[in-house]
Design an enzyme around this catalytic site. Structure first.
Site, PDB file in Angstrom:
ATOM      1  N   GLY A   1     -57.869 112.412  64.896  1.00 55.64           N
ATOM      2  CA  GLY A   1     -56.784 111.497  65.283  1.00 55.64           C
ATOM      3  C   GLY A   1     -57.140 110.035  65.055  1.00 55.64           C
TER       4      GLY A   1
ATOM      5  N   LYS B   1     -50.681 114.277  66.175  1.00 51.34           N
ATOM      6  CA  LYS B   1     -51.406 115.319  65.449  1.00 51.34           C
ATOM      7  C   LYS B   1     -51.060 116.698  66.030  1.00 51.34           C
ATOM      8  CE  LYS B   1     -56.003 116.876  64.216  1.00 51.34           C
ATOM      9  NZ  LYS B   1     -57.447 116.703  64.312  1.00 51.34           N
TER      10      LYS B   1
END
Ligand code: F6P
Length: 552
Positions: free
Chosen positions: A271, A209
């Site tokens: 995430g 991410k």
């Protein structure tokens, strides 16, 4: 604005505490004996998924009190805030909109002025195009050979979801491209994956991410060096072998990954909630785009149920409340995740992050210390393997550990009577935990086996099972993409509801930062022995020992 009282200072909490002490000695065996409709009463459905709470140590009054607690915590309003994109992740000032990732193509959801449902579907389309190009050979390696291996590098939420889902959906796996996962910074992880790959036919997928995570970047650099070494140090076209999956669209470029080879997601996707996004690329590549979309559809069906079902029929809410009852009122701090499906062998590690990183918090969303336990300690293994490992403690250990049995009624791999045997074990284990075996039953059994009085006296205590050990059972038709989507979304929302009741922000993870911070100076010292930072004696002693080892 006045803050709501901590949940343990509400009358709803106090009523549950009083109810727990009044009913503490109650036995599940007796509850079942007294009510032959207990299964019907405590089973709830979403589509063809069934959640059975009848083996939880609760009665109708418990459930009513728990539902009061949910109302006191304003679960429905918070749910709607999440689903409409309010920045409920207050410490990072972000929305938590993983549910937007599985909205149907005709939906729209405005975040500010942006229709994020459209963004999601544009990116899914790009994902489909990239997968088609890899599979039909339009996109090939430098030597014009088709890709045969993919090494997906990521960690935590950028690894556990795809790894878990691909393992769960092995029956759906398409041929021709092998997918390997690398997560650990331990060099063994990437070295072992590379041993299975040929540089000419390997594509590396860097999933992060932030695109700054130490482990992932170290693995990506090692992979790039390996590729350059194998294909000739002078190769300039190495980026052909790299893709990025990230919410940070500038950093992959700095690493050398071409923008058209980056699939994007967004900061409003946490995430550990990201397998539905670009991070799910290895899943979609492995099972095909259509089946990946089925997984999204299954998750969306659960989202719809979560949004619309009344609290007393709402699977995620009910599952969450049963967990709160166990953790906070019966004081059972752990949760065993027991899927009776070999494909779900990575479910427990996946849920460890989903649950423990989300709700393992010490302060509430307003920074006030919590006076009660939050997220359970999650662990597990597929049945029947776990039965031959840690179930001994589940059955006879002095501590009570509630369990989730996850049971697909049909196998994706029908083999003789294997599935009936698997189901028999699942149902029997839940029954055994619930009913146990009394001293009188143990003695009678020994006598029936011909034991004399001395043997009965010596062995009976060892053969007693206290029982009364709660479990939840989830029955699903089979582990296919759609039902896997439903299952994962169910757990996501369960965790969310628990976080709301406890008053924590389930979407940050500051607890992972301190270790990362402290590792930086230690790494400097390990690399450069002339450096000496201040440490406690244990850390300093270990650094010295590590430095004294021969360097490879
Ligand atoms: O463990 C901390 C964490 O930030 C997780 O929340 C996240 O899933 C993981 O690290 C990986 O982060 P990234 O995707 O940015 O590499």
């Amino acid at each position: 604005m006045s803050l709501p009282p901590p949940i343990d200072q509400t009358s709803a909490w106090r009523a549950l505490a009083a109810h727990a002490s009044a009913t503490r000695t109650r036995q599940l065996r007796d509850l079942f004996a007294a009510d032959d409709k207990r299964f019907e009463t405590f089973s709830f459905r979403c589509g063809n998924m069934l959640l059975d709470l009848s083996r939880q140590r609760m009665d109708g009054e418990t459930l009513d009190l728990l539902l009061d607690l949910a109302r006191t915590a304003d679960v429905e309003a918070w749910r709607d805030r999440m689903l409409t994109g309010e920045p409920i992740n207050t410490t990072e000032n972000r929305a938590a909109l993983h549910t937007a990732l599985r909205l149907p193509a005709n939906a729209s959801l405005l975040l500010g002025n942006t229709d994020i449902a459209a963004l999601v579907h544009d990116e899914l389309k790009r994902m489909g195009e990239i997968i088609a190009a890899l599979r039909d050979g339009t996109w090939r390696g430098i030597t014009e050979k088709q890709f045969k291996s993919v090494v997906a590098m990521g960690i935590g939420g950028s690894d556990l979801g795809p790894r878990m889902a691909l393992e769960a959906l092995t029956a759906d796996k398409l041929p021709d491209i092998d997918i390997h996962f690398v997560s650990n910074v331990d060099g063994a992880d990437i070295a072992r994956a590379l041993q299975k790959c040929d540089a000419e036919t390997t594509l590396f997928v860097v999933a992060s991410k932030t695109f700054t995570t130490q482990e992932t970047m170290a693995n990506a650099e090692t992979a790039r060096a390996w590729l350059q070494e194998k294909l000739g140090p002078g190769i300039i076209d190495w980026p052909r072998h790299f893709m990025g999956l990230s919410a940070n669209t500038t950093v992959p470029g700095k690493f050398g990954i071409r923008p058209e080879q980056v699939l994007q997601f967004w900061d409003w996707v946490g995430g550990r909630y990201s397998l539905w996004s670009a991070i799910g690329f290895p899943i979609a590549l492995g099972i095909g785009m259509d089946k990946f979309r089925l997984m999204l559809d299954g998750a969306h069906a659960m989202d719809h149920h979560f949004r619309t079902a009344p609290l007393n029929e709402n699977l995620p809410v009910l599952m969450a409340l049963a967990g709160i009852w166990n953790v906070n009122f019966l004081n059972f701090p752990a949760l065993a995740v027991l899927p009776y499906d070999q494909g779900l062998s990575k479910l427990a590690p996946y849920l460890q992050q989903a649950d423990m990183e989300s709700n393992g918090k010490g302060v509430d969303r307003w920074g006030r210390p919590l006076g009660f336990q939050t997220g359970p300690i999650v662990f597990g293994e597929p049945g029947t393997n776990g039965q031959h490992a840690f179930y001994q403690l589940l059955h006879q250990g002095p501590q009570t550990i509630p369990a989730d049995f996850i049971v697909p009624l049909q196998s994706r791999y029908p083999q003789g009577k294997h599935h009936e045997m698997l189901l028999a074990n699942a149902f029997a284990q839940a029954e055994a935990l619930m009913r146990g075996k009394t001293r009188a039953e143990a003695e009678a059994e020994l006598r029936a086996d011909g034991a004399d009085d001395a043997k009965v006296a010596a062995l009976a205590a060892h053969k007693v099972f206290s029982g009364n050990r709660p479990s939840t059972t989830l029955l699903l038709p089979q582990v296919d993409p759609y039902h896997l989507g439903m299952l994962i979304a169910l757990y996501e929302h369960k965790i969310f509801v628990q976080g709301i009741v406890w008053g924590v922000n389930s979407f940050d993870q500051w607890g992972v930062e301190l270790g990362k911070q402290l590792a930086k100076p230690i790494l400097e010292e390990l690399i450069d022995p002339s450096l000496q930072h201040a440490h406690d004696s244990a850390t300093a002693g270990m650094i010295a020992l590590a430095r004294s080892q021969p360097r490879s």
